[in-house]
Design a protein around this motif. Structure first.
Motif, PDB file in Angstrom:
ATOM      1  N   PHE A 114       4.027  -8.899   4.154  1.00  0.00           N
ATOM      2  CA  PHE A 114       5.701  -8.844   4.132  1.00  0.00           C
ATOM      3  C   PHE A 114       6.023  -8.852   2.478  1.00  0.00           C
ATOM      4  O   PHE A 114       6.693  -7.943   1.911  1.00  0.00           O
ATOM      5  CB  PHE A 114       6.309  -9.841   4.889  1.00  0.00           C
ATOM      6  N   ALA A 115       5.639  -9.966   1.980  1.00  0.00           N
ATOM      7  CA  ALA A 115       5.911 -10.099   0.521  1.00  0.00           C
ATOM      8  C   ALA A 115       5.518  -9.046  -0.385  1.00  0.00           C
ATOM      9  O   ALA A 115       6.145  -8.631  -1.252  1.00  0.00           O
ATOM     10  CB  ALA A 115       5.793 -11.609   0.028  1.00  0.00           C
ATOM     11  N   ALA A 116       4.338  -8.631  -0.124  1.00  0.00           N
ATOM     12  CA  ALA A 116       3.577  -7.664  -0.837  1.00  0.00           C
ATOM     13  C   ALA A 116       4.292  -6.603  -0.864  1.00  0.00           C
ATOM     14  O   ALA A 116       4.579  -5.754  -1.885  1.00  0.00           O
ATOM     15  CB  ALA A 116       2.107  -7.790  -0.538  1.00  0.00           C
ATOM     16  N   ASP A 117       4.857  -5.969   0.251  1.00  0.00           N
ATOM     17  CA  ASP A 117       5.609  -4.832   0.367  1.00  0.00           C
ATOM     18  C   ASP A 117       6.986  -4.820  -0.304  1.00  0.00           C
ATOM     19  O   ASP A 117       7.273  -3.982  -0.933  1.00  0.00           O
ATOM     20  CB  ASP A 117       5.780  -4.464   1.907  1.00  0.00           C
ATOM     21  N   LEU A 118       7.458  -5.995  -0.433  1.00  0.00           N
ATOM     22  CA  LEU A 118       8.865  -6.121  -0.928  1.00  0.00           C
ATOM     23  C   LEU A 118       8.439  -6.058  -2.518  1.00  0.00           C
ATOM     24  O   LEU A 118       9.409  -5.422  -3.215  1.00  0.00           O
ATOM     25  CB  LEU A 118       9.484  -7.262  -0.535  1.00  0.00           C
ATOM     26  N   ARG A 159      -5.515  -9.865  -3.865  1.00  0.00           N
ATOM     27  CA  ARG A 159      -5.556 -10.719  -5.126  1.00  0.00           C
ATOM     28  C   ARG A 159      -5.426 -12.336  -5.141  1.00  0.00           C
ATOM     29  O   ARG A 159      -6.040 -13.140  -5.273  1.00  0.00           O
ATOM     30  CB  ARG A 159      -4.657 -10.070  -6.054  1.00  0.00           C
ATOM     31  N   GLU A 160      -4.353 -12.612  -4.187  1.00  0.00           N
ATOM     32  CA  GLU A 160      -3.842 -14.048  -4.026  1.00  0.00           C
ATOM     33  C   GLU A 160      -4.955 -14.682  -3.285  1.00  0.00           C
ATOM     34  O   GLU A 160      -5.294 -16.054  -3.451  1.00  0.00           O
ATOM     35  CB  GLU A 160      -2.477 -14.093  -3.284  1.00  0.00           C
ATOM     36  N   ASP A 161      -5.327 -14.145  -2.117  1.00  0.00           N
ATOM     37  CA  ASP A 161      -6.406 -14.608  -1.200  1.00  0.00           C
ATOM     38  C   ASP A 161      -7.630 -14.983  -1.755  1.00  0.00           C
ATOM     39  O   ASP A 161      -8.371 -15.756  -1.460  1.00  0.00           O
ATOM     40  CB  ASP A 161      -6.507 -13.663   0.012  1.00  0.00           C
ATOM     41  N   VAL A 162      -8.059 -13.954  -2.695  1.00  0.00           N
ATOM     42  CA  VAL A 162      -9.301 -14.201  -3.312  1.00  0.00           C
ATOM     43  C   VAL A 162      -9.318 -15.303  -4.512  1.00  0.00           C
ATOM     44  O   VAL A 162     -10.308 -15.987  -4.499  1.00  0.00           O
ATOM     45  CB  VAL A 162      -9.977 -12.877  -4.246  1.00  0.00           C
ATOM     46  N   LEU A 163      -8.034 -15.365  -4.922  1.00  0.00           N
ATOM     47  CA  LEU A 163      -7.939 -16.415  -6.039  1.00  0.00           C
ATOM     48  C   LEU A 163      -8.129 -17.743  -5.190  1.00  0.00           C
ATOM     49  O   LEU A 163      -8.643 -18.655  -5.713  1.00  0.00           O
ATOM     50  CB  LEU A 163      -6.718 -16.191  -6.739  1.00  0.00           C
ATOM     51  N   TYR A 196     -12.803  -9.387  -7.542  1.00  0.00           N
ATOM     52  CA  TYR A 196     -11.358  -9.474  -8.154  1.00  0.00           C
ATOM     53  C   TYR A 196     -10.853  -8.317  -9.072  1.00  0.00           C
ATOM     54  O   TYR A 196      -9.915  -7.563  -8.979  1.00  0.00           O
ATOM     55  CB  TYR A 196     -10.968 -10.786  -8.688  1.00  0.00           C
ATOM     56  N   GLU A 197     -11.940  -8.181 -10.009  1.00  0.00           N
ATOM     57  CA  GLU A 197     -11.481  -7.332 -10.915  1.00  0.00           C
ATOM     58  C   GLU A 197     -11.390  -6.016 -10.579  1.00  0.00           C
ATOM     59  O   GLU A 197     -10.459  -5.374 -10.813  1.00  0.00           O
ATOM     60  CB  GLU A 197     -12.771  -7.257 -12.063  1.00  0.00           C
ATOM     61  N   ARG A 198     -12.193  -5.588  -9.506  1.00  0.00           N
ATOM     62  CA  ARG A 198     -11.853  -4.246  -8.777  1.00  0.00           C
ATOM     63  C   ARG A 198     -10.814  -4.238  -7.763  1.00  0.00           C
ATOM     64  O   ARG A 198     -10.332  -3.135  -7.406  1.00  0.00           O
ATOM     65  CB  ARG A 198     -13.345  -3.878  -8.346  1.00  0.00           C
ATOM     66  N   VAL A 199     -10.468  -5.202  -7.143  1.00  0.00           N
ATOM     67  CA  VAL A 199      -9.172  -5.338  -6.362  1.00  0.00           C
ATOM     68  C   VAL A 199      -8.052  -5.107  -7.232  1.00  0.00           C
ATOM     69  O   VAL A 199      -7.069  -4.350  -6.788  1.00  0.00           O
ATOM     70  CB  VAL A 199      -9.362  -6.661  -5.702  1.00  0.00           C
ATOM     71  N   ASN A 200      -8.098  -5.728  -8.398  1.00  0.00           N
ATOM     72  CA  ASN A 200      -6.737  -5.609  -9.351  1.00  0.00           C
ATOM     73  C   ASN A 200      -6.565  -4.451 -10.052  1.00  0.00           C
ATOM     74  O   ASN A 200      -6.208  -4.482 -11.145  1.00  0.00           O
ATOM     75  CB  ASN A 200      -6.649  -6.934 -10.277  1.00  0.00           C
ATOM     76  N   GLN A 201      -6.481  -3.235  -9.264  1.00  0.00           N
ATOM     77  CA  GLN A 201      -6.477  -1.868  -9.780  1.00  0.00           C
ATOM     78  C   GLN A 201      -5.107  -1.271  -8.884  1.00  0.00           C
ATOM     79  O   GLN A 201      -5.410  -1.569  -7.547  1.00  0.00           O
ATOM     80  CB  GLN A 201      -7.719  -1.001  -9.864  1.00  0.00           C
ATOM     81  N   SER A 202      -4.316  -0.717  -9.552  1.00  0.00           N
ATOM     82  CA  SER A 202      -3.116  -0.103  -8.631  1.00  0.00           C
ATOM     83  C   SER A 202      -3.355   1.271  -8.329  1.00  0.00           C
ATOM     84  O   SER A 202      -3.451   2.208  -9.035  1.00  0.00           O
ATOM     85  CB  SER A 202      -1.880  -0.186  -9.598  1.00  0.00           C
ATOM     86  N   LEU A 220       4.282  -3.859 -13.675  1.00  0.00           N
ATOM     87  CA  LEU A 220       5.432  -4.663 -12.921  1.00  0.00           C
ATOM     88  C   LEU A 220       4.839  -5.594 -11.847  1.00  0.00           C
ATOM     89  O   LEU A 220       5.068  -6.664 -11.671  1.00  0.00           O
ATOM     90  CB  LEU A 220       6.468  -3.837 -12.268  1.00  0.00           C
ATOM     91  N   LEU A 221       3.665  -5.041 -11.231  1.00  0.00           N
ATOM     92  CA  LEU A 221       3.108  -5.923 -10.280  1.00  0.00           C
ATOM     93  C   LEU A 221       1.853  -6.505 -10.554  1.00  0.00           C
ATOM     94  O   LEU A 221       1.245  -7.280  -9.941  1.00  0.00           O
ATOM     95  CB  LEU A 221       2.521  -4.603  -9.313  1.00  0.00           C
ATOM     96  N   GLY A 222       1.558  -6.340 -12.005  1.00  0.00           N
ATOM     97  CA  GLY A 222       0.489  -7.423 -12.417  1.00  0.00           C
ATOM     98  C   GLY A 222      -0.884  -7.070 -12.398  1.00  0.00           C
ATOM     99  O   GLY A 222      -1.917  -7.426 -12.493  1.00  0.00           O
ATOM    100  N   PHE A 223      -0.777  -5.675 -12.000  1.00  0.00           N
ATOM    101  CA  PHE A 223      -2.102  -5.136 -11.801  1.00  0.00           C
ATOM    102  C   PHE A 223      -2.950  -4.697 -13.248  1.00  0.00           C
ATOM    103  O   PHE A 223      -2.266  -4.395 -14.376  1.00  0.00           O
ATOM    104  CB  PHE A 223      -2.462  -3.684 -11.269  1.00  0.00           C
ATOM    105  N   GLU A 224      -4.121  -4.834 -13.373  1.00  0.00           N
ATOM    106  CA  GLU A 224      -4.724  -4.645 -14.788  1.00  0.00           C
ATOM    107  C   GLU A 224      -5.167  -3.139 -15.238  1.00  0.00           C
ATOM    108  O   GLU A 224      -5.142  -2.876 -16.198  1.00  0.00           O
ATOM    109  CB  GLU A 224      -6.240  -5.378 -14.754  1.00  0.00           C
ATOM    110  N   GLY A 225      -5.060  -2.301 -14.124  1.00  0.00           N
ATOM    111  CA  GLY A 225      -5.035  -0.830 -14.368  1.00  0.00           C
ATOM    112  C   GLY A 225      -4.935  -0.040 -13.325  1.00  0.00           C
ATOM    113  O   GLY A 225      -4.340  -0.505 -12.214  1.00  0.00           O
TER     114      GLY A 225
END
Length: 361
Positions: free
Chosen positions: A38-42, A125-129, A190-196, A218-223
């Protein structure tokens, strides 16, 4: 609705309304699992709307109206969402209920396909961290007790038979090193999750001049996941995370099994906080916490198998099967993170027993 069309066009609304009822609606719904994103979608909605305004695709005053409505939806909470097939549609409906047809412009140049893929990655990303943090806590606990017991002798085993003398510190650091590799695997995942994937639309992009780099920023993705078809259809990042979790759970399961055995042999005494007794045999101290930690490896392995089986043989690009893939990841990460965090406490929950020289761990 085609990506070229005006989201507020009445003919599009009619076409979508054709599929808003019927006995299959409940079967198709993912709302029971969607509270997690829910928060992610917002966040994804806000980034997308800001980008649409910056690129001149949606007027700034309309974007401001939509963003204000999203704030209201967030304040009301997930339980206040209107009925919908999923959280994405429910949020959009909630926005339209508040501000009228202009709310539909939030979905301009976007599909639920790239939207859901982005939301999953954003939350994952949050869960992996958090899982990484749990491994660091366990490693710290193992290293601390190992330091305290660096000179404490204990029997070392092969084939569950006493083999050579060793120390508690040596034994515990063997697990610390194994968990360190599990930590590294999670960082790699995490590195590969963090792509938009946002901006890929249904799978072939959109004729609107969207700025994918801006929403990623804006969403903090690395790429970016560059290929739009791959972006919406791949769930290999889920496989990688769950595989790392299954490996971690197997490591921790081994530690739990050792402590169960050592407790049985009288080498360690487990803390009451991590044990229970029998309703009919109160003299017993059962290693229930360790047994549940041990069982988590089975949960994680079954989650990985379920995920791989769901993904096996899916054609490009998006298929609804993917809706059933994600819960395997959520369940695995919750179970393993909790077990590892419990292991961090349990690592110091055993005291040297009377049987054979020391214990602990």
């Amino acid at each position: 609705m085609t990506e070229e069309s005006d989201p507020t066009d009445s003919s599009d609304v009619v076409r979508r309304d054709r599929f808003s009822g019927g006995p299959a609606r409940g079967f198709l719904s993912s709302m029971d699992d969607d509270e997690r994103i829910f928060a992610a979608d917002l966040a994804v909605d806000r980034a997308h709307v800001v980008m649409l305004a910056e690129e001149g695709i949606v007027a700034e005053d309309e974007a401001a109206t939509i963003l204000s409505a999203l704030d209201d939806v967030e304040s009301a909470g997930f339980d206040a969402l209107p009925d919908g097939e999923d959280v994405h549609a429910a949020i959009e409906t909630g926005v339209i209920e508040r501000v009228g047809d202009v709310g539909g412009k939030m979905h301009t140049a976007r599909s639920r396909n790239d939207e859901v893929a982005t939301c999953i990655r954003y939350r994952l990303r949050e869960d992996v961290l958090e899982a990484i943090e749990a491994t660091l806590g366990l490693r710290g606990a193992l290293a601390e007790v190992a330091s305290e017991r660096a000179e404490t002798a204990m029997p070392g085993y092969t084939h569950l038979q006493p083999a050579q003398p060793t120390t508690v510190g040596h034994y515990l650091l063997s697990y610390e090193q194994a968990v360190a590799r599990d930590t590294a695997r999670l960082f790699d995942a995490y590195e590969r999750v963090n792509q938009s994937p946002l901006g890929s639309a249904a799978f072939a992009g959109t004729p609107f001049e969207v700025n994918r780099e801006r929403t990623a920023e804006l969403l903090g993705f690395e790429g970016l996941v560059e290929n739009s078809m791959d972006a919406v259809s791949t769930r290999d990042f889920l496989v990688e995370v769950v595989a790392a979790l299954a490996n971690l759970a197997t490591t921790v399961s081994g530690l739990a099994e050792d402590l169960v055995v050592f407790s049985n042999k009288g080498l360690v005494e487990l803390s009451d906080d991590y044990s229970s007794t029998s309703s009919i045999m109160p003299q017993k101290k059962n290693p229930d916490t360790l047994e549940l930690v041990r069982a988590t490896a089975g949960d994680a392995a079954s989650g990985l198998n379920g995920l791989l089986t769901t993904l096996k043989g899916l054609p490009r690009a998006y298929n609804r099967d993917l809706q059933n893939a994600t819960p395997h990841a959520w369940e695995a990460i919750d179970a393993v993170s909790e077990a590892v965090a419990g292991g961090a406490g349990g690592a110091g929950a055993a005291a040297p027993g009377g049987g054979g020289g020391g214990g602990g761990g």
